[in-house]
Write a protein that holds these residues in place. Structure first.
Motif, mmCIF file in Angstrom:
data_model
loop_
_atom_site.group_PDB
_atom_site.id
_atom_site.type_symbol
_atom_site.label_atom_id
_atom_site.label_comp_id
_atom_site.label_asym_id
_atom_site.label_seq_id
_atom_site.Cartn_x
_atom_site.Cartn_y
_atom_site.Cartn_z
ATOM 1 N N MET A 7 79.184 16.188 19.908
ATOM 2 C CA MET A 7 79.829 15.456 18.818
ATOM 3 C C MET A 7 79.182 14.096 18.559
ATOM 4 O O MET A 7 79.753 13.272 17.854
ATOM 5 C CB MET A 7 81.319 15.300 19.107
ATOM 6 C CG MET A 7 82.044 16.632 19.214
ATOM 7 S SD MET A 7 83.845 16.515 19.082
ATOM 8 C CE MET A 7 84.228 15.388 20.411
ATOM 9 N N SER A 8 77.978 13.862 19.121
ATOM 10 C CA SER A 8 77.256 12.609 18.899
ATOM 11 C C SER A 8 76.155 12.793 17.858
ATOM 12 O O SER A 8 75.572 13.863 17.745
ATOM 13 C CB SER A 8 76.622 12.125 20.210
ATOM 14 O OG SER A 8 77.611 11.863 21.178
ATOM 15 N N ASP A 9 75.861 11.738 17.143
ATOM 16 C CA ASP A 9 74.787 11.745 16.150
ATOM 17 C C ASP A 9 73.461 12.056 16.836
ATOM 18 O O ASP A 9 73.037 11.352 17.748
ATOM 19 C CB ASP A 9 74.739 10.376 15.474
ATOM 20 C CG ASP A 9 73.665 10.267 14.404
ATOM 21 O OD1 ASP A 9 72.983 11.283 14.110
ATOM 22 O OD2 ASP A 9 73.496 9.158 13.862
ATOM 23 N N GLN A 10 72.780 13.111 16.369
ATOM 24 C CA GLN A 10 71.529 13.547 16.980
ATOM 25 C C GLN A 10 70.305 13.306 16.096
ATOM 26 O O GLN A 10 69.193 13.671 16.483
ATOM 27 C CB GLN A 10 71.614 15.049 17.310
ATOM 28 C CG GLN A 10 72.686 15.416 18.307
ATOM 29 C CD GLN A 10 72.440 14.820 19.672
ATOM 30 O OE1 GLN A 10 71.337 14.888 20.205
ATOM 31 N NE2 GLN A 10 73.463 14.200 20.254
ATOM 32 N N LEU A 11 70.493 12.708 14.928
ATOM 33 C CA LEU A 11 69.392 12.611 13.976
ATOM 34 C C LEU A 11 68.908 11.182 13.777
ATOM 35 O O LEU A 11 69.694 10.230 13.836
ATOM 36 C CB LEU A 11 69.820 13.177 12.610
ATOM 37 C CG LEU A 11 70.256 14.631 12.569
ATOM 38 C CD1 LEU A 11 70.588 15.025 11.125
ATOM 39 C CD2 LEU A 11 69.208 15.552 13.150
ATOM 40 N N THR A 12 67.610 11.057 13.514
ATOM 41 C CA THR A 12 67.045 9.793 13.086
ATOM 42 C C THR A 12 67.152 9.699 11.564
ATOM 43 O O THR A 12 67.402 10.697 10.873
ATOM 44 C CB THR A 12 65.574 9.686 13.498
ATOM 45 O OG1 THR A 12 64.826 10.697 12.787
ATOM 46 C CG2 THR A 12 65.403 9.901 14.994
ATOM 47 N N ALA A 13 66.918 8.503 11.044
ATOM 48 C CA ALA A 13 66.964 8.314 9.590
ATOM 49 C C ALA A 13 65.924 9.182 8.896
ATOM 50 O O ALA A 13 66.188 9.767 7.836
ATOM 51 C CB ALA A 13 66.756 6.838 9.252
ATOM 52 N N SER A 14 64.731 9.297 9.476
ATOM 53 C CA SER A 14 63.677 10.075 8.829
ATOM 54 C C SER A 14 64.006 11.576 8.838
ATOM 55 O O SER A 14 63.638 12.292 7.897
ATOM 56 C CB SER A 14 62.334 9.825 9.518
ATOM 57 O OG SER A 14 62.361 10.240 10.870
ATOM 58 N N GLN A 15 64.684 12.054 9.864
ATOM 59 C CA GLN A 15 65.047 13.472 9.896
ATOM 60 C C GLN A 15 66.063 13.819 8.812
ATOM 61 O O GLN A 15 66.121 14.970 8.361
ATOM 62 C CB GLN A 15 65.615 13.834 11.270
ATOM 63 C CG GLN A 15 64.572 13.904 12.374
ATOM 64 C CD GLN A 15 65.202 14.063 13.751
ATOM 65 O OE1 GLN A 15 66.285 13.544 14.019
ATOM 66 N NE2 GLN A 15 64.525 14.784 14.619
ATOM 67 N N LYS A 16 66.852 12.847 8.377
ATOM 68 C CA LYS A 16 67.884 13.103 7.365
ATOM 69 C C LYS A 16 67.376 12.966 5.932
ATOM 70 O O LYS A 16 68.134 13.278 4.990
ATOM 71 C CB LYS A 16 69.066 12.147 7.563
ATOM 72 C CG LYS A 16 69.901 12.441 8.784
ATOM 73 C CD LYS A 16 71.191 11.644 8.800
ATOM 74 C CE LYS A 16 70.947 10.167 8.992
ATOM 75 N NZ LYS A 16 72.224 9.413 9.065
ATOM 76 N N LEU A 17 66.156 12.531 5.753
ATOM 77 C CA LEU A 17 65.641 12.367 4.392
ATOM 78 C C LEU A 17 65.701 13.697 3.642
ATOM 79 O O LEU A 17 65.276 14.731 4.142
ATOM 80 C CB LEU A 17 64.195 11.862 4.434
ATOM 81 C CG LEU A 17 64.001 10.404 4.861
ATOM 82 C CD1 LEU A 17 62.517 10.073 4.957
ATOM 83 C CD2 LEU A 17 64.696 9.463 3.874
#
Length: 398
Positions: A306-316
């Protein structure tokens, strides 16, 4: 940590907010559950189909992508037992995904590739960063989208008519859209996880889920098909016909595809369930992996999931899913910034494209499950979802 429950006075607003959507003809009916502390309320409104039997608390719904957190939890059971490891290559179990080629760019033809920089890992599948998934462009314009469609692998509302081995064989003929770990792409990772679970455990996916999750949690009505004895409790599913501008059957409960075993037990979208069954699953997560006196998952495992697993660049490119206030854990979205009454940081869960929504809020100790049988028209949540969650959160009593 929140100590209170739900305001009975404010909960009275829930029925009215939801009943409006049924009375307007947006859907035949719905079932909703809100739980906080010792308080649990369930609303069953309307009918299981237009002109059909009344909706009941134990009505069974196709939950589509709400299957994803269940599959993530099942995968993490195998990680806990060291039968899978988060950062090990999955090649031994999924040889179809070994030695990957990667498109030079999204615009490239499917034979214009470069070698993958590294193998695909279990973590990549859990976080949807393994390099394959839905590209949210309509109509399809990229060669990889068209190639996937020709193989019958384009993400969509219909369940696959091929078995797991054939699914993997076809998937293995396609290049990755991007390098492993580079970008979040929706959906396909969960279907692959279902195959990985079966191969790593040596059991059919449905058997593993039943023995390790569903039975221990008392989820008696959850599975990849509805037995004959329970078919009278299955709601029909509807979709909007854009030409006629009216709701038509997607799956008539009287001749449902879910009345028989599927060729492919889809880890991304295949389960049916009820509000109480899914409440049991989310209550286990809320209780850090415990169900009564039994431990299903370790507390650190649930916290990881349930923790955030993504970087900003992965979410682009994924703004249509996350906006600017959410991210992805393992099997579900994680709210990272409060942007609405119900968008509380740490809130975890996911929606289902056949018209369902389930999330939990660890800080508020709140769980909500909404089951409708109207297919979503876009990735943007419909008004009935927003009204349900607004009504749930405004009823918090402290």
């Amino acid at each position: 940590m929140a100590r209170g429950g739900l305001s009975k006075t404010r909960l009275a607003r829930l029925h009215g907010a939801l009943e409006t959507h049924v009375a307007s003809g947006d859907m035949p009916g719905l079932v909703a559950l809100v739980s906080r502390g010792e308080d649990t309320v369930v609303e069953a409104i309307g009918a299981q189909s237009f002109g059909g039997a009344p909706m009941k608390r134990d009505t069974i719904f196709r939950i589509a992508s709400m299957t994803k957190p269940v599959i993530a939890a099942a995968t993490l059971l195998l990680v806990e037992e060291c039968r899978l490891r988060l950062d090990d290559p999955v090649d031994a179990f999924l040889p179809e995904l070994a030695d990957r080629k990667v498109l030079r760019s999204l615009e490239s033809e499917i034979d214009d590739t470069v070698p993958a920089r590294r193998p695909i890992s279990t973590r990549d599948l859990l976080t949807f960063t393994f390099g394959m998934g839905a590209l949210m462009v309509w109509p399809p314009k990229y060669p990889i989208q068209k190639a996937a469609a020709e193989l019958g692998l384009a993400p969509g509302p219909h369940q696959l008519d091929i078995d797991a081995d054939e699914f993997m064989r076809r998937l293995g003929t396609l290049p990755l859209s991007c390098q492993p770990g580079e970008r979040w792409l929706y959906h396909t990772g969960s279907d692959v996880l279902g195959v990985l679970i079966a191969r790593a455990s040596g059991q059919p996916l449905e058997t593993f889920l039943q023995e390790r999750l569903l039975a221990p949690l008392g989820m008696r009505d959850t599975g990849f098909r509805v037995p004959a004895a329970k078919l009278e409790r299955l709601a029909s599913a509807y979709m909007m016909d854009p030409a006629k501008k009216e709701l038509t059957f997607f799956d008539d409960a009287r001749a449902s595809r879910w009345s028989r075993p599927p060729p492919f037990a889809a880890g991304g979208s295949g389960l049916v369930s009820t509000v109480d069954d899914f409440h049991a699953f989310y209550r286990m997560l809320l209780d850090k992996g415990r169900h009564g006196r039994e431990r299903i998952l370790a507390r650190p495992t649930v916290e990881l999931m349930m923790s955030d697993q993504l970087t900003a660049s992965q979410k682009l490119g994924a703004e249509i899913f996350f906006g600017h206030g959410a991210s992805w854990g393992m099997g579900g979205a994680v709210v990272t910034r409060r942007t609405d009454i119900f968008a509380a940081p740490g809130r975890f869960g996911w929606d289902g494209g056949y018209g369902t929504s389930a999330h939990l809020d660890p800080a508020e100790r709140l769980i909500g499950v909404l089951m409708t049988q109207r297919m979503m028209d876009s990735p943007v949540p419909p008004r009935v979802f927003r009204d349900f969650w607004t009504s749930a959160y405004q009823a918090i009593d402290d």
